[in-house]
Design a protein around this motif. Structure first.
Motif, PDB file in Angstrom:
ATOM      1  N   ILE A   1      48.860  44.077  33.970  1.00 22.72           N
ATOM      2  CA  ILE A   1      48.166  45.514  34.278  1.00 22.72           C
ATOM      3  C   ILE A   1      48.586  46.336  33.177  1.00 22.72           C
ATOM      4  CG2 ILE A   1      47.878  47.059  35.800  1.00 22.72           C
ATOM      5  CD1 ILE A   1      48.010  45.285  37.957  1.00 22.72           C
ATOM      6  N   GLN A   2      49.674  46.379  32.718  1.00 22.33           N
ATOM      7  CA  GLN A   2      50.332  47.275  31.693  1.00 22.33           C
ATOM      8  C   GLN A   2      49.606  47.145  30.425  1.00 22.33           C
ATOM      9  OE1 GLN A   2      54.581  47.695  31.161  1.00 22.33           O
ATOM     10  NE2 GLN A   2      54.441  49.468  29.833  1.00 22.33           N
ATOM     11  N   ILE A   3      49.424  46.172  29.986  1.00 19.71           N
ATOM     12  CA  ILE A   3      49.131  45.682  28.510  1.00 19.71           C
ATOM     13  C   ILE A   3      47.392  45.452  28.459  1.00 19.71           C
ATOM     14  CG2 ILE A   3      51.248  44.764  27.690  1.00 19.71           C
ATOM     15  CD1 ILE A   3      49.648  41.874  28.017  1.00 19.71           C
ATOM     16  N   HIS A   4      46.782  45.435  29.757  1.00 20.64           N
ATOM     17  CA  HIS A   4      45.545  45.260  30.126  1.00 20.64           C
ATOM     18  C   HIS A   4      45.130  46.376  31.219  1.00 20.64           C
ATOM     19  CE1 HIS A   4      45.342  42.090  27.535  1.00 20.64           C
ATOM     20  NE2 HIS A   4      45.999  41.469  28.114  1.00 20.64           N
ATOM     21  N   PRO A   5      44.946  47.543  30.907  1.00 16.23           N
ATOM     22  CA  PRO A   5      44.701  48.531  32.210  1.00 16.23           C
ATOM     23  C   PRO A   5      43.273  48.593  32.341  1.00 16.23           C
ATOM     24  CG  PRO A   5      44.973  49.772  29.654  1.00 16.23           C
ATOM     25  CD  PRO A   5      45.428  48.162  29.774  1.00 16.23           C
ATOM     26  N   ASP A   6      42.363  47.747  31.661  1.00 20.21           N
ATOM     27  CA  ASP A   6      40.964  47.816  31.839  1.00 20.21           C
ATOM     28  C   ASP A   6      40.697  46.412  32.435  1.00 20.21           C
ATOM     29  OD1 ASP A   6      41.613  46.156  29.630  1.00 20.21           O
ATOM     30  OD2 ASP A   6      39.737  46.971  28.667  1.00 20.21           O
ATOM     31  N   ILE A   7      41.678  45.750  32.930  1.00 22.08           N
ATOM     32  CA  ILE A   7      41.239  44.344  33.655  1.00 22.08           C
ATOM     33  C   ILE A   7      40.280  44.282  34.618  1.00 22.08           C
ATOM     34  CG2 ILE A   7      43.344  44.484  35.175  1.00 22.08           C
ATOM     35  CD1 ILE A   7      43.649  41.755  34.793  1.00 22.08           C
ATOM     36  N   TRP A   8      40.175  45.337  35.531  1.00 23.87           N
ATOM     37  CA  TRP A   8      39.316  45.256  36.567  1.00 23.87           C
ATOM     38  C   TRP A   8      37.915  45.327  35.824  1.00 23.87           C
ATOM     39  CZ3 TRP A   8      42.153  43.019  39.591  1.00 23.87           C
ATOM     40  CH2 TRP A   8      43.352  43.732  40.045  1.00 23.87           C
TER      41      TRP A   8
ATOM     42  N   PRO B   1      37.679  40.120  41.999  1.00 26.48           N
ATOM     43  CA  PRO B   1      38.058  38.935  42.576  1.00 26.48           C
ATOM     44  C   PRO B   1      38.798  38.080  41.274  1.00 26.48           C
ATOM     45  CG  PRO B   1      35.881  39.483  43.417  1.00 26.48           C
ATOM     46  CD  PRO B   1      36.170  40.565  42.456  1.00 26.48           C
ATOM     47  N   GLU B   2      37.956  38.027  40.174  1.00 24.05           N
ATOM     48  CA  GLU B   2      38.408  37.205  39.110  1.00 24.05           C
ATOM     49  C   GLU B   2      39.727  37.667  38.558  1.00 24.05           C
ATOM     50  OE1 GLU B   2      37.636  34.230  38.153  1.00 24.05           O
ATOM     51  OE2 GLU B   2      36.202  34.264  39.996  1.00 24.05           O
ATOM     52  N   GLY B   3      39.821  39.220  38.531  1.00 23.66           N
ATOM     53  CA  GLY B   3      40.938  39.823  37.856  1.00 23.66           C
ATOM     54  C   GLY B   3      42.044  39.438  38.780  1.00 23.66           C
ATOM     55  N   ILE B   4      41.996  39.428  40.074  1.00 24.79           N
ATOM     56  CA  ILE B   4      43.145  39.306  40.822  1.00 24.79           C
ATOM     57  C   ILE B   4      43.641  37.807  40.887  1.00 24.79           C
ATOM     58  CG2 ILE B   4      43.711  38.841  43.409  1.00 24.79           C
ATOM     59  CD1 ILE B   4      41.852  41.394  43.776  1.00 24.79           C
TER      60      ILE B   4
ATOM     61  N   GLN C   1      47.721  33.797  39.072  1.00 22.32           N
ATOM     62  CA  GLN C   1      47.729  32.620  38.060  1.00 22.32           C
ATOM     63  C   GLN C   1      48.491  32.520  37.130  1.00 22.32           C
ATOM     64  OE1 GLN C   1      43.524  31.726  37.173  1.00 22.32           O
ATOM     65  NE2 GLN C   1      43.158  30.530  38.980  1.00 22.32           N
ATOM     66  N   ALA C   2      48.810  33.773  36.499  1.00 23.74           N
ATOM     67  CA  ALA C   2      49.680  34.221  35.202  1.00 23.74           C
ATOM     68  C   ALA C   2      50.881  34.188  35.946  1.00 23.74           C
ATOM     69  CB  ALA C   2      49.331  35.540  34.866  1.00 23.74           C
ATOM     70  N   GLU C   3      51.320  34.817  37.207  1.00 23.24           N
ATOM     71  CA  GLU C   3      52.584  34.735  37.843  1.00 23.24           C
ATOM     72  C   GLU C   3      52.851  33.298  37.999  1.00 23.24           C
ATOM     73  OE1 GLU C   3      55.572  36.935  38.486  1.00 23.24           O
ATOM     74  OE2 GLU C   3      53.661  38.043  38.268  1.00 23.24           O
ATOM     75  N   ALA C   4      51.873  32.657  38.571  1.00 19.85           N
ATOM     76  CA  ALA C   4      52.523  31.258  38.936  1.00 19.85           C
ATOM     77  C   ALA C   4      52.762  30.223  37.683  1.00 19.85           C
ATOM     78  CB  ALA C   4      51.205  30.301  39.512  1.00 19.85           C
TER      79      ALA C   4
ATOM     80  N   GLY D   1      31.477  43.931  56.537  1.00 18.02           N
ATOM     81  CA  GLY D   1      32.612  43.277  57.155  1.00 18.02           C
ATOM     82  C   GLY D   1      33.238  42.470  56.286  1.00 18.02           C
ATOM     83  N   PRO D   2      34.244  41.670  56.507  1.00 17.92           N
ATOM     84  CA  PRO D   2      35.164  40.627  56.006  1.00 17.92           C
ATOM     85  C   PRO D   2      34.372  39.302  55.407  1.00 17.92           C
ATOM     86  CG  PRO D   2      35.726  40.376  58.071  1.00 17.92           C
ATOM     87  CD  PRO D   2      34.518  41.492  58.044  1.00 17.92           C
ATOM     88  N   ARG D   3      34.557  39.043  54.359  1.00 15.71           N
ATOM     89  CA  ARG D   3      34.203  37.797  53.683  1.00 15.71           C
ATOM     90  C   ARG D   3      35.005  37.107  52.715  1.00 15.71           C
ATOM     91  NH1 ARG D   3      30.585  41.530  52.317  1.00 15.71           N
ATOM     92  NH2 ARG D   3      30.084  41.849  50.168  1.00 15.71           N
ATOM     93  N   TRP D   4      35.179  35.914  52.810  1.00 12.27           N
ATOM     94  CA  TRP D   4      36.043  35.247  51.798  1.00 12.27           C
ATOM     95  C   TRP D   4      35.427  34.845  50.406  1.00 12.27           C
ATOM     96  CZ3 TRP D   4      41.067  34.640  52.887  1.00 12.27           C
ATOM     97  CH2 TRP D   4      41.566  34.884  54.263  1.00 12.27           C
ATOM     98  N   ILE D   5      35.934  35.512  49.339  1.00 16.19           N
ATOM     99  CA  ILE D   5      35.501  35.080  48.243  1.00 16.19           C
ATOM    100  C   ILE D   5      35.856  33.608  47.729  1.00 16.19           C
ATOM    101  CG2 ILE D   5      35.440  35.602  45.715  1.00 16.19           C
ATOM    102  CD1 ILE D   5      34.194  37.581  47.296  1.00 16.19           C
ATOM    103  N   ASP D   6      37.333  33.285  47.929  1.00 12.81           N
ATOM    104  CA  ASP D   6      37.768  32.152  48.093  1.00 12.81           C
ATOM    105  C   ASP D   6      38.702  31.940  49.154  1.00 12.81           C
ATOM    106  OD1 ASP D   6      37.161  30.622  45.210  1.00 12.81           O
ATOM    107  OD2 ASP D   6      37.592  32.560  44.619  1.00 12.81           O
ATOM    108  N   TYR D   7      38.550  30.891  49.834  1.00 12.81           N
ATOM    109  CA  TYR D   7      39.281  30.444  50.907  1.00 12.81           C
ATOM    110  C   TYR D   7      40.728  30.075  50.591  1.00 12.81           C
ATOM    111  CZ  TYR D   7      35.411  30.427  54.051  1.00 12.81           C
ATOM    112  OH  TYR D   7      34.103  30.596  54.676  1.00 12.81           O
TER     113      TYR D   7
END
Length: 255
Positions: free
Chosen positions: A200-207, A213-216, A221-224, A244-250
C-alpha cells in the motif's frame, strides 16, 4: 490506513503460553477490512491450525451475528478458559443496542477475561512470564462491520497489555469509521501485515488501479507468498452495501 502498529512481542507471549499448553485456538492470519462512504469489504484467507501442532486446515475466518460481521487476529482463544473472541463476539453482537454499544460491550468482556487469564498465567508461571516483554504488547485484535441507519460502519478494537503497580491491565484501543476517519474512508489490516503495508505504501493508488475486491485479494496473496506457513488458502471477500451483504468470493466460507 488506521489500526494498531506492528508489534511482534505478542509472539513471545504466544510461545510462553504454548509451552504451557494453554493456546489451541489461535492461528496466524491476514485480514483486511475497508470502509468507503457507501460500501464495506471484509476479507480473510483461510489457513488455520493450532500453534502447538503441525496440523493445518482451511476454514472461514469471517463471522456473522445479528447482521454484524467480524474477524479476529493474534491471540483469539485460550484453551480451558472462557477466553474465545469468536464466541464473545457472537454473543455480544446477538444482544440489543447499536453496533457501537455492542462492540464496546465485547471489548469490556474481552478486557476482563484477558486480565484474568494473563494474571492466572503469571501467577502459575512467574519465571516464564518475567522473561516476556509484556509492556505495550498488542495481544488481540477485532474488527466489526455492518450497515446501520443506512450507513456503513466499521469498528476496530485492539488490546494492549500493561503492568501497573504489579497488576496486569488490558487497555482497550479503538478506531471507528465514521468517527476517526477524516476522509470517511478507512482500511484496516490485521495479523500478518508487513507485505500488505509495504504494498500500500509503494502503490497508494492500488484501489483505483485494481478496485477493492481484486486489490484486497492481491494484498492477501502477496502476504501469503511471504508467509506460506502462516497465511494462505482460499480468500473470502465479503461486500456489504445498502442492498445487503454478498460474497464476492466465498473462500472457505460456506454460503
Amino acid at each position: 490506513m488506521f489500526g494498531p502498529l506492528v508489534n511482534c512481542s505478542w509472539r513471545k507471549i504466544l510461545l510462553a503460553l504454548i509451552l504451557k499448553g494453554m493456546i489451541t485456538q489461535s492461528f496466524s492470519t491476514s485480514i483486511i477490512a475497508v470502509r468507503t462512504a457507501t460500501t464495506l469489504y471484509l476479507s480473510a484467507e483461510s489457513l488455520q491450525g493450532t500453534w502447538n501442532g503441525p496440523e493445518k486446515w482451511f476454514g472461514c475466518k469471517i463471522h456473522e451475528s445479528n447482521h454484524v460481521f467480524s474477524a479476529y487476529a493474534r491471540v483469539i482463544g485460550i484453551s480451558g478458559t472462557k477466553f474465545d473472541l469468536v464466541t464473545i463476539g457472537r454473543d455480544e453482537m446477538a444482544k440489543k443496542g447499536t453496533i457501537r454499544v455492542r462492540v464496546n460491550r465485547f471489548a469490556n468482556v474481552t478486557r476482563v477475561q484477558l486480565e484474568k487469564e494473563m494474571t492466572n498465567f503469571r501467577d502459575k508461571n512467574p519465571a516464564i512470564f518475567a522473561a516476556q516483554n509484556i509492556p505495550e504488547t498488542v495481544i488481540s485484535n477485532a474488527v466489526f462491520v455492518g450497515f446501520e441507519n443506512g450507513r456503513p460502519k466499521l469498528f476496530l478494537r485492539w488490546f494492549v497489555l500493561h503492568i501497573v503497580h504489579d497488576k496486569i491491565v488490558a487497555e482497550i484501543k479503538s478506531r471507528d469509521c465514521p468517527g476517526d476517519c477524516e476522509s470517511g474512508t478507512a482500511q484496516v489490516a490485521m495479523g500478518f501485515t508487513d507485505i500488505i503495508d509495504h504494498e500500500i505504501q509503494i502503490h497508494p493508488d492500488i484501489w483505483e488501479q485494481r478496485g477493492f475486491p481484486e486489490g484486497i485479494k492481491y494484498l492477501i496473496q502477496a502476504e501469503a507468498g511471504a508467509h506460506p506457513d502462516d497465511v494462505g488458502g482460499p480468500i473470502a471477500v465479503l461486500m456489504i452495501d445498502s442492498a445487503g451483504p454478498r460474497w464476492i468470493d466465498y473462500g472457505s466460507c460456506k454460503p
